[in-house]
Write an enzyme that holds these catalytic residues in place. Structure first.
Site, mmCIF file in Angstrom:
data_model
loop_
_atom_site.group_PDB
_atom_site.id
_atom_site.type_symbol
_atom_site.label_atom_id
_atom_site.label_comp_id
_atom_site.label_asym_id
_atom_site.label_seq_id
_atom_site.Cartn_x
_atom_site.Cartn_y
_atom_site.Cartn_z
ATOM 1 N N GLY A 133 0.532 -1.325 -0.334
ATOM 2 C CA GLY A 133 -0.051 0.006 -0.152
ATOM 3 C C GLY A 133 1.301 0.829 -0.016
ATOM 4 C CG ASN A 134 -0.446 4.486 -1.641
ATOM 5 O OD1 ASN A 134 -0.658 5.679 -0.803
ATOM 6 N ND2 ASN A 134 -0.212 3.959 -3.018
ATOM 7 C CG HIS A 135 2.751 6.446 3.711
ATOM 8 N ND1 HIS A 135 2.518 5.576 5.064
ATOM 9 C CD2 HIS A 135 4.476 6.072 3.568
ATOM 10 C CE1 HIS A 135 3.439 5.605 5.501
ATOM 11 N NE2 HIS A 135 4.541 5.211 4.491
ATOM 12 C CB ALA A 141 -1.882 7.138 -3.775
#
Ligand code: CTP
Length: 400
Positions: free
Chosen positions: A208-210, A276
């Site tokens: 995943g990402n932030h 994102a």
């Protein structure tokens, strides 16, 4: 506040009893108008007892010698709430077909109108229902989005009427629309993606990402206030929009996001990809939790679909396509290349190097590069203010 509560024929009609009680207990006056089918679900006597007012379900009284004046009812109300609103009632409202006292009262009203739809998932998804919802939104009717969950049919999905507490909160707390006299996106459909995507590795782990989803959610709220029909495709995020009218589709992976965004794309006047999106996903997803072993470990990855590039390839002539570029170096050149490659009308560049901008912050510092290669740099400002700048730029490009 004088609340005119309209009830149409759905099993969710019993929840309207709780709504009546909530409004009355909190000092509001309630008058109830029901359709014939609503009367089959819940007795008017229950509503007249709770509201301490006469209940209206026909143009005439029982003996047929007195007319129930829908014009007076419409003008009496400070707010009209139709909950539950069936697909049939929404269709009648959207076309002005006033063959019952509920729709006739709606047509006679001059006050804000809210609807809380309730129906089966396929009825909710159906293009005709979605068309009616869009029409009602352009007629300034405010929609309280349906909930996801178990439905009366035994199926599960989006279509349940929102809970009475939520409906009460939304109606009593929503501030007057600041764009009331200026709704530049009225009649437009805006599709926005937001948040991260999660690519499953096994039942407990993911890539995943932030991303928090804040930027895309701010865009959805502001587009809704400007009068647009808004579909927000939201990756895993703890946040949700403030505006009840934003229609949210929750997704997890890039593939889910691709499916949802492309299903809304054909009706969209503006698409904004603020999510994102993960560029890679594991080739295999393990059914079992992967156990640790000695030594190094690697996961083979494959490319995910580039949603924005796909949309750019089949963009209808009048559709506006907006992307984001998050860059750590050579920002302008990279963003310009993405604008070309993905056939965009506008790209919003933010740099990882700017303080207080981008992921998780409430503020952002962006540069616009439009399809004419015009570059506009902005100072650090709230994500809400950035959202307004982006939407104003979209309106400008639409007229260019
Ligand atoms: N995007 C998308 N689908 C993907 C990847 C990105 O739709 N699989 C969209 C993003 O939502 C964003 C834009 O494309 O609006 C640019 O995303 P970004 O991650 O900055 O660029 P990439 O195209 O992924 O290129 P790179 O990772 O090489 O910078």
């Amino acid at each position: 506040m004088k609340v005119l509560l309209g009830i149409s024929g759905s099993i969710a009609a019993y929840k309207a009893l709780l709504l009546t009680r909530l409004f009355v207990k909190n000092g509001h006056e309630v008058k109830v108008v029901m359709t014939k089918d609503a009367v089959s679900f819940v007795q008017p006597l229950s509503f007249s007892t709770l509201s301490k007012n006469k209940v209206y379900h026909s143009f005439y009284n029982e003996t047929g010698n007195q007319w129930n004046n829908h014009v007076d009812l419409g003008l009496w109300a400070d707010v009209i709430l139709i909950a539950p609103a069936t697909a049939n009632t929404l269709a009648k409202m959207a076309t002005g077909l006033s063959d019952n006292i509920l729709v006739a009262t709606y047509l006679s009203a001059r006050c804000p109108v809210w609807v809380a739809p309730a129906m089966d998932l396929d009825m909710w998804k159906h293009p005709s229902t979605q068309r009616n919802i869009s029409q009602l939104q352009s007629d300034q009717v405010q929609i309280i989005d349906v909930d996801d969950g178990e439905l009366a049919s035994g199926l599960s999905g989006k279509g349940r009427m929102a809970e009475p507490d939520h409906i009460f909160e939304v109606i009593t707390k929503t501030k007057v629309n600041p764009y009331n006299n200026n709704i530049p996106l009225s009649g437009k459909t805006v599709v926005i993606s937001a948040g991260p995507t999660y690519e499953a590795i096994d039942p407990v782990r993911f890539i995943g990402n932030h991303s928090s989803g804040k930027m895309g959610i701010a865009l959805a709220d502001e587009a809704c206030k400007m009068g647009a029909t808004v579909h927000l495709v939201l990756g895993p995020s703890n946040l949700s929009p403030q505006q009840a009218g934003v229609q949210v589709t929750k997704v997890v992976s890039t593939n889910d996001m691709f499916q949802a965004v492309t299903s809304f794309a054909p009706q969209a006047d503006i698409i904004i990809m603020a999510a994102a999106v993960s560029d890679y996903t594991p080739i295999h997803v393990s059914d079992e939790k992967i156990k640790k072993k000695e030594g190094e470990f690697s996961i083979p990855l494959k490319r995910t679909p580039d949603i924005l590039r796909h949309l750019g390839k089949q963009k209808p002539a009048k559709q506006l396509l907006i992307g984001f570029a998050l860059e750590s170096s050579n920002g302008l050149e990279n963003a310009q290349a993405k604008l070309q490659k993905k056939n965009l009308d506008l790209i919003v560049l933010n740099s990882l190097k700017d303080k207080n901008a981008g992921f998780k912050h409430n503020t952002n510092k962006v540069t616009f590069i439009d399809r004419h290669n015009k570059i506009t740099k902005f100072e650090l400002k709230s994500k809400t203010a950035v959202a307004v700048d982006i939407l104003n730029k979209a309106i400008e490009l639409n007229h260019a």
